[in-house]
Motif scaffolding. Structure first.
Motif, PDB file in Angstrom:
ATOM      1  N   ILE A   1      10.023  -6.608  -9.927  1.00  0.00           N
ATOM      2  CA  ILE A   1       9.061  -7.265 -10.803  1.00  0.00           C
ATOM      3  C   ILE A   1       8.481  -6.188 -11.730  1.00  0.00           C
ATOM      4  O   ILE A   1       8.142  -5.099 -11.267  1.00  0.00           O
ATOM      5  CB  ILE A   1       7.952  -7.960  -9.996  1.00  0.00           C
ATOM      6  CG1 ILE A   1       8.557  -9.118  -9.193  1.00  0.00           C
ATOM      7  CG2 ILE A   1       6.832  -8.452 -10.897  1.00  0.00           C
ATOM      8  CD1 ILE A   1       7.567  -9.819  -8.298  1.00  0.00           C
ATOM      9  N   PRO A   2       8.358  -6.459 -13.032  1.00  0.00           N
ATOM     10  CA  PRO A   2       7.929  -5.424 -13.983  1.00  0.00           C
ATOM     11  C   PRO A   2       6.631  -4.701 -13.617  1.00  0.00           C
ATOM     12  O   PRO A   2       6.521  -3.508 -13.771  1.00  0.00           O
ATOM     13  CB  PRO A   2       7.773  -6.188 -15.298  1.00  0.00           C
ATOM     14  CG  PRO A   2       8.699  -7.337 -15.166  1.00  0.00           C
ATOM     15  CD  PRO A   2       8.702  -7.715 -13.706  1.00  0.00           C
ATOM     16  N   SER A   3       5.636  -5.403 -13.135  1.00  0.00           N
ATOM     17  CA  SER A   3       4.383  -4.731 -12.785  1.00  0.00           C
ATOM     18  C   SER A   3       4.196  -4.656 -11.274  1.00  0.00           C
ATOM     19  O   SER A   3       3.076  -4.535 -10.784  1.00  0.00           O
ATOM     20  CB  SER A   3       3.199  -5.454 -13.421  1.00  0.00           C
ATOM     21  OG  SER A   3       3.107  -6.764 -12.887  1.00  0.00           O
ATOM     22  N   GLY A   4       5.287  -4.688 -10.533  1.00  0.00           N
ATOM     23  CA  GLY A   4       5.219  -4.672  -9.071  1.00  0.00           C
ATOM     24  C   GLY A   4       4.630  -3.396  -8.511  1.00  0.00           C
ATOM     25  O   GLY A   4       3.849  -3.416  -7.571  1.00  0.00           O
ATOM     26  N   ARG A   5       4.998  -2.275  -9.115  1.00  0.00           N
ATOM     27  CA  ARG A   5       4.471  -0.993  -8.614  1.00  0.00           C
ATOM     28  C   ARG A   5       2.970  -0.884  -8.857  1.00  0.00           C
ATOM     29  O   ARG A   5       2.237  -0.375  -8.010  1.00  0.00           O
ATOM     30  CB  ARG A   5       5.205   0.166  -9.262  1.00  0.00           C
ATOM     31  CG  ARG A   5       6.635   0.253  -8.810  1.00  0.00           C
ATOM     32  CD  ARG A   5       7.378   1.369  -9.494  1.00  0.00           C
ATOM     33  NE  ARG A   5       8.805   1.138  -9.344  1.00  0.00           N
ATOM     34  CZ  ARG A   5       9.605   1.949  -8.683  1.00  0.00           C
ATOM     35  NH1 ARG A   5       9.131   3.043  -8.153  1.00  0.00           N
ATOM     36  NH2 ARG A   5      10.878   1.670  -8.573  1.00  0.00           N
ATOM     37  N   ASP A   6       2.512  -1.367 -10.002  1.00  0.00           N
ATOM     38  CA  ASP A   6       1.075  -1.345 -10.283  1.00  0.00           C
ATOM     39  C   ASP A   6       0.321  -2.246  -9.310  1.00  0.00           C
ATOM     40  O   ASP A   6      -0.759  -1.893  -8.822  1.00  0.00           O
ATOM     41  CB  ASP A   6       0.791  -1.783 -11.716  1.00  0.00           C
ATOM     42  CG  ASP A   6       1.351  -0.807 -12.736  1.00  0.00           C
ATOM     43  OD1 ASP A   6       1.535   0.380 -12.378  1.00  0.00           O
ATOM     44  OD2 ASP A   6       1.604  -1.230 -13.873  1.00  0.00           O
ATOM     45  N   SER A   7       0.895  -3.396  -9.012  1.00  0.00           N
ATOM     46  CA  SER A   7       0.267  -4.315  -8.064  1.00  0.00           C
ATOM     47  C   SER A   7       0.232  -3.706  -6.665  1.00  0.00           C
ATOM     48  O   SER A   7      -0.771  -3.809  -5.953  1.00  0.00           O
ATOM     49  CB  SER A   7       1.015  -5.642  -8.016  1.00  0.00           C
ATOM     50  OG  SER A   7       1.012  -6.244  -9.285  1.00  0.00           O
TER      51      SER A   7
ATOM     52  N   GLN B   1       0.168  -0.549  -5.957  1.00  0.00           N
ATOM     53  CA  GLN B   1      -0.831   0.523  -5.984  1.00  0.00           C
ATOM     54  C   GLN B   1      -2.238  -0.053  -5.894  1.00  0.00           C
ATOM     55  O   GLN B   1      -3.103   0.509  -5.211  1.00  0.00           O
ATOM     56  CB  GLN B   1      -0.679   1.361  -7.256  1.00  0.00           C
ATOM     57  CG  GLN B   1      -1.564   2.582  -7.277  1.00  0.00           C
ATOM     58  CD  GLN B   1      -1.216   3.566  -6.187  1.00  0.00           C
ATOM     59  OE1 GLN B   1      -0.060   3.797  -5.886  1.00  0.00           O
ATOM     60  NE2 GLN B   1      -2.234   4.148  -5.579  1.00  0.00           N
TER      61      GLN B   1
END
Length: 118
Positions: free
Chosen positions: A21-27, A29
C-alpha cells in the motif's frame, strides 16, 4: 483452519499491506509511535504508583541515599535517551557503558540501604 495458521495468515496480510500500500509504511510507523507512547505512559503511571506506595521508606533512606536514588534514576534516563547516538562510535559506546554502570552502582548502594532500613 487452526488458530496458528490463521494467525500466520493475518501477520502475512498485515506485512503485505505495509509493503504494497503506498502509505503503508507511514501508517505502520504511526501505529508504532502510538504503541510506544502508550507503553511509556504505562511505565510512568507504574512509577508514580510505586513512588506513592514507597514514599515513606524513601524518606527514611536519608538525604545522601535519596540523592543517589534520584541521581541514579535520572542518569539512567539520560543514558537511554542518548543511546542511539552514543552507540554509533567506539568512544560513544564506552561512554554509554559508563553511563549505564554508574546508575547501576548508585541504585545498588540505595538498595543495600533500603534493606537495612526496611
Amino acid at each position: 483452519m487452526t488458530t496458528r495458521v490463521r494467525t500466520v495468515l493475518i501477520i502475512v496480510a498485515i506485512a503485505a499491506a505495509v509493503s504494497f500500500i503506498p502509505s503503508g509504511r507511514d501508517s505502520a510507523q504511526a501505529v508504532s509511535n502510538a504503541l510506544s507512547a502508550i507503553i511509556l505512559a504505562a511505565m510512568v503511571l507504574f512509577g508514580v504508583r510505586a513512588y506513592r506506595e514507597a514514599r515513606g521508606r524513601i524518606e527514611v533512606l536519608g538525604d545522601s541515599h535519596r540523592l543517589l536514588f534520584y541521581a541514579g534514576l535520572g542518569s539512567f534516563v539520560v543514558a537511554m535517551a542518548a543511546r542511539p547516538s552514543l552507540v554509533e562510535t567506539g568512544p560513544g559506546t564506552v561512554l554509554f557503558i559508563v553511563l549505564i554502570a554508574m546508575p547501576i552502582a548508585m541504585l545498588w548502594a540505595v538498595w543495600q540501604r533500603w534493606r537495612e532500613v526496611g
